[in-house]
Design a protein around this motif. Structure first.
Motif, PDB file in Angstrom:
ATOM      1  N   ALA A 163       0.831  -1.205   0.000  1.00 30.47           N
ATOM      2  CA  ALA A 163       0.000   0.000   0.000  1.00 30.47           C
ATOM      3  C   ALA A 163       0.866   1.256   0.000  1.00 30.47           C
ATOM      4  O   ALA A 163       0.583   2.221  -0.723  1.00 30.47           O
ATOM      5  CB  ALA A 163      -0.929  -0.006   1.211  1.00 30.47           C
ATOM      6  N   ARG A 164       1.932   1.244   0.800  1.00 31.78           N
ATOM      7  CA  ARG A 164       2.839   2.394   0.843  1.00 31.78           C
ATOM      8  C   ARG A 164       3.501   2.616  -0.506  1.00 31.78           C
ATOM      9  O   ARG A 164       3.602   3.760  -0.985  1.00 31.78           O
ATOM     10  CB  ARG A 164       3.894   2.167   1.927  1.00 31.78           C
ATOM     11  N   ARG A 165       3.939   1.539  -1.153  1.00 34.64           N
ATOM     12  CA  ARG A 165       4.566   1.679  -2.467  1.00 34.64           C
ATOM     13  C   ARG A 165       3.566   2.223  -3.486  1.00 34.64           C
ATOM     14  O   ARG A 165       3.917   3.042  -4.341  1.00 34.64           O
ATOM     15  CB  ARG A 165       5.109   0.327  -2.923  1.00 34.64           C
ATOM     16  N   GLY A 166       2.300   1.791  -3.401  1.00 37.80           N
ATOM     17  CA  GLY A 166       1.286   2.302  -4.316  1.00 37.80           C
ATOM     18  C   GLY A 166       1.044   3.789  -4.127  1.00 37.80           C
ATOM     19  O   GLY A 166       0.902   4.538  -5.107  1.00 37.80           O
ATOM     20  N   TYR A 167       0.998   4.259  -2.874  1.00 34.87           N
ATOM     21  CA  TYR A 167       0.828   5.682  -2.606  1.00 34.87           C
ATOM     22  C   TYR A 167       2.007   6.485  -3.153  1.00 34.87           C
ATOM     23  O   TYR A 167       1.830   7.570  -3.718  1.00 34.87           O
ATOM     24  CB  TYR A 167       0.690   5.926  -1.107  1.00 34.87           C
ATOM     25  N   ILE A 168       3.224   5.953  -2.981  1.00 33.38           N
ATOM     26  CA  ILE A 168       4.410   6.664  -3.471  1.00 33.38           C
ATOM     27  C   ILE A 168       4.363   6.786  -4.995  1.00 33.38           C
ATOM     28  O   ILE A 168       4.686   7.847  -5.565  1.00 33.38           O
ATOM     29  CB  ILE A 168       5.687   5.937  -3.011  1.00 33.38           C
ATOM     30  N   ARG A 169       3.965   5.729  -5.674  1.00 31.54           N
ATOM     31  CA  ARG A 169       3.890   5.780  -7.136  1.00 31.54           C
ATOM     32  C   ARG A 169       2.853   6.798  -7.593  1.00 31.54           C
ATOM     33  O   ARG A 169       3.091   7.572  -8.528  1.00 31.54           O
ATOM     34  CB  ARG A 169       3.546   4.397  -7.675  1.00 31.54           C
ATOM     35  N   ARG A 170       1.682   6.804  -6.951  1.00 31.20           N
ATOM     36  CA  ARG A 170       0.647   7.757  -7.335  1.00 31.20           C
ATOM     37  C   ARG A 170       1.071   9.186  -7.025  1.00 31.20           C
ATOM     38  O   ARG A 170       0.795  10.112  -7.803  1.00 31.20           O
ATOM     39  CB  ARG A 170      -0.655   7.428  -6.598  1.00 31.20           C
ATOM     40  N   ARG A 171       1.756   9.371  -5.908  1.00 33.16           N
ATOM     41  CA  ARG A 171       2.229  10.714  -5.557  1.00 33.16           C
ATOM     42  C   ARG A 171       3.259  11.201  -6.565  1.00 33.16           C
ATOM     43  O   ARG A 171       3.249  12.374  -6.972  1.00 33.16           O
ATOM     44  CB  ARG A 171       2.831  10.678  -4.153  1.00 33.16           C
ATOM     45  N   THR A 172       4.159  10.311  -6.989  1.00 34.16           N
ATOM     46  CA  THR A 172       5.143  10.685  -8.000  1.00 34.16           C
ATOM     47  C   THR A 172       4.471  11.026  -9.324  1.00 34.16           C
ATOM     48  O   THR A 172       4.858  11.981 -10.014  1.00 34.16           O
ATOM     49  CB  THR A 172       6.147   9.540  -8.207  1.00 34.16           C
ATOM     50  N   ALA A 173       3.438  10.248  -9.688  1.00 37.66           N
ATOM     51  CA  ALA A 173       2.720  10.517 -10.939  1.00 37.66           C
ATOM     52  C   ALA A 173       2.030  11.876 -10.893  1.00 37.66           C
ATOM     53  O   ALA A 173       2.031  12.622 -11.885  1.00 37.66           O
ATOM     54  CB  ALA A 173       1.705   9.409 -11.194  1.00 37.66           C
ATOM     55  N   VAL A 174       1.433  12.215  -9.745  1.00 34.21           N
ATOM     56  CA  VAL A 174       0.759  13.510  -9.620  1.00 34.21           C
ATOM     57  C   VAL A 174       1.767  14.653  -9.728  1.00 34.21           C
ATOM     58  O   VAL A 174       1.523  15.661 -10.421  1.00 34.21           O
ATOM     59  CB  VAL A 174      -0.020  13.583  -8.294  1.00 34.21           C
ATOM     60  N   SER A 175       2.918  14.523  -9.058  1.00 33.53           N
ATOM     61  CA  SER A 175       3.933  15.588  -9.136  1.00 33.53           C
ATOM     62  C   SER A 175       4.464  15.751 -10.555  1.00 33.53           C
ATOM     63  O   SER A 175       4.667  16.883 -11.025  1.00 33.53           O
ATOM     64  CB  SER A 175       5.079  15.289  -8.167  1.00 33.53           C
ATOM     65  N   ASN A 176       4.663  14.653 -11.260  1.00 32.07           N
ATOM     66  CA  ASN A 176       5.113  14.749 -12.650  1.00 32.07           C
ATOM     67  C   ASN A 176       4.056  15.397 -13.529  1.00 32.07           C
ATOM     68  O   ASN A 176       4.381  16.151 -14.465  1.00 32.07           O
ATOM     69  CB  ASN A 176       5.458  13.357 -13.182  1.00 32.07           C
TER      70      ASN A 176
END
Length: 352
Positions: A127-140
């Motif tokens: 779950a933590r890895r999924g949040y990090i990926r989505r957060r990175t996608a939003v920032s990009n």
């Protein structure tokens, strides 16, 4: 079924394809079970001397624990290795037969059957890895939308958290109101995802503090609560590896090979095994290299400086991650802690 010594099951949500073989490796039983309840009854009727083979996937760990509780030997085979043994088109029957053939391959190591607590810890990491990926996608996405309007942002969290709000509040910036509203919404989502990441990170840190094994693993430089809990959740069973070198190779931190006859060709990092743990180990190594002092007289630090000067920072981080995994292999098999001993001619020591 009375003559079967091994049974392979191609698992699905409600349909289960079963194939059984005798001691000579001949397939003597095949069946297709179309409900979970019927499949559970089928498993209960299995003789305790029958070995059950399944491949990794959703539900494999739960069925494996059920089989272990009733006394059946069970092996969970990696799906990528099972696929190499498939003959013909991909369907349930051929998948079950491929699992049988893969079970005869002694080179394939089975995945450990995890406890419910280890699976819960693994769920936190996923779950933590999924949040990090989505957060990175939003920032990009925010950077890309601003760049289309001629506003370039540097990489990093500081640019998103500090510069973007200033840009949105600056009326001199040539941004349409519609875009300002959209970026403000994305910025709010980015902040919420960050809060979720921090919350799960705190729970993992708490779990690491409560585990004596995790605290021992964290005595290694470059190993923090995230790596320690991820390694414990994986339950790698280090005793099944003949050496620390094989344990590090299990995570893909070794060169790929393209050798033939007397020609030995080594390529880039093979990247086999658990990509998540491998990336965590490399990130931890990079953190150690960033904190190195050029004037340090400790043997460990001087060795790392030599690696950086000879190999570059990235390759030095990979080498340090490999070394850390070898140390962790030793710590997982005893009650010792890792302790550096600078200045006495020895690189490190294990202590109780």
């Amino acid at each position: 079924m009375s003559a079967c010594t091994t049974v392979a099951v191609d698992l699905a949500k409600r349909v289960f394809q079963v194939a059984g073989e005798d001691t000579l490796g001949h397939v003597i039983f095949e069946a297709r079970i179309k409900s979970r309840e019927t499949f559970q009854v089928f498993l209960h009727k299995l003789p305790v001397n029958v070995t059950v083979l399944v491949e990794t996937g959703p539900g494999a760990q739960a069925w494996a624990r059920l089989l272990q509780m009733q006394g059946n030997p069970v092996r969970i085979l990696p799906a990528q290795h099972v696929a190499k043994h498939r003959s013909g088109p991909k369907n349930d029957r051929n998948d079950a037969l491929a699992i049988l053939r893969a079970g005869r391959d002694c080179r394939i190591s089975a995945v450990p059957v995890k406890s419910a607590a280890a699976l819960a810890m693994q769920a936190l990491h996923r779950a933590r890895r999924g949040y990090i990926r989505r957060r990175t996608a939003v920032s990009n996405q925010v950077r890309g939308l601003l760049l289309e309007q001629g506003v370039a942002l540097a990489q990093g969290e500081m640019a998103i958290s500090q510069l973007v709000p200033r840009i949105l509040e600056d009326a001199t910036q040539p941004l349409p109101d519609l875009l300002r509203e959209l970026i403000a919404e994305l910025l709010g989502e980015w902040g919420q995802l960050g809060d979720r990441v921090n919350a799960l990170t705190g729970r993992l840190e708490t779990a690491a503090k409560e585990s004596e094994t995790a605290k021992r693993l964290m005595t290694v430089r470059g190993v923090g609560p995230i790596i320690a809990t991820a390694l414990l959740a994986k339950q790698t069973e280090p005793e099944r590896f003949a050496s620390a070198r094989q344990f590090a190779a299990y995570f893909g931190l070794v060169p790929s090979q393209h050798s033939s006859a007397e020609k030995v060709r080594l390529g880039k990092m093979c990247k086999h095994g658990d990509a998540y743990l491998r990336s965590l180990a490399i990130q931890g190594a990079h953190a150690v290299l960033r904190q190195l002092r050029p004037d340090s007289e400790q043997p460990d630090d001087q060795r790392l400086q030599r690696w950086i000067s000879r190999l570059g920072r990235k390759e030095a981080a990979v080498r340090l991650a490999n070394r850390n995994l070898r140390i962790l292999w030793v710590l997982l098999q005893n009650d010792q802690t890792y302790r550096r001993q600078p200045g006495n001619g020895r690189e490190a020591a294990m202590s109780h």
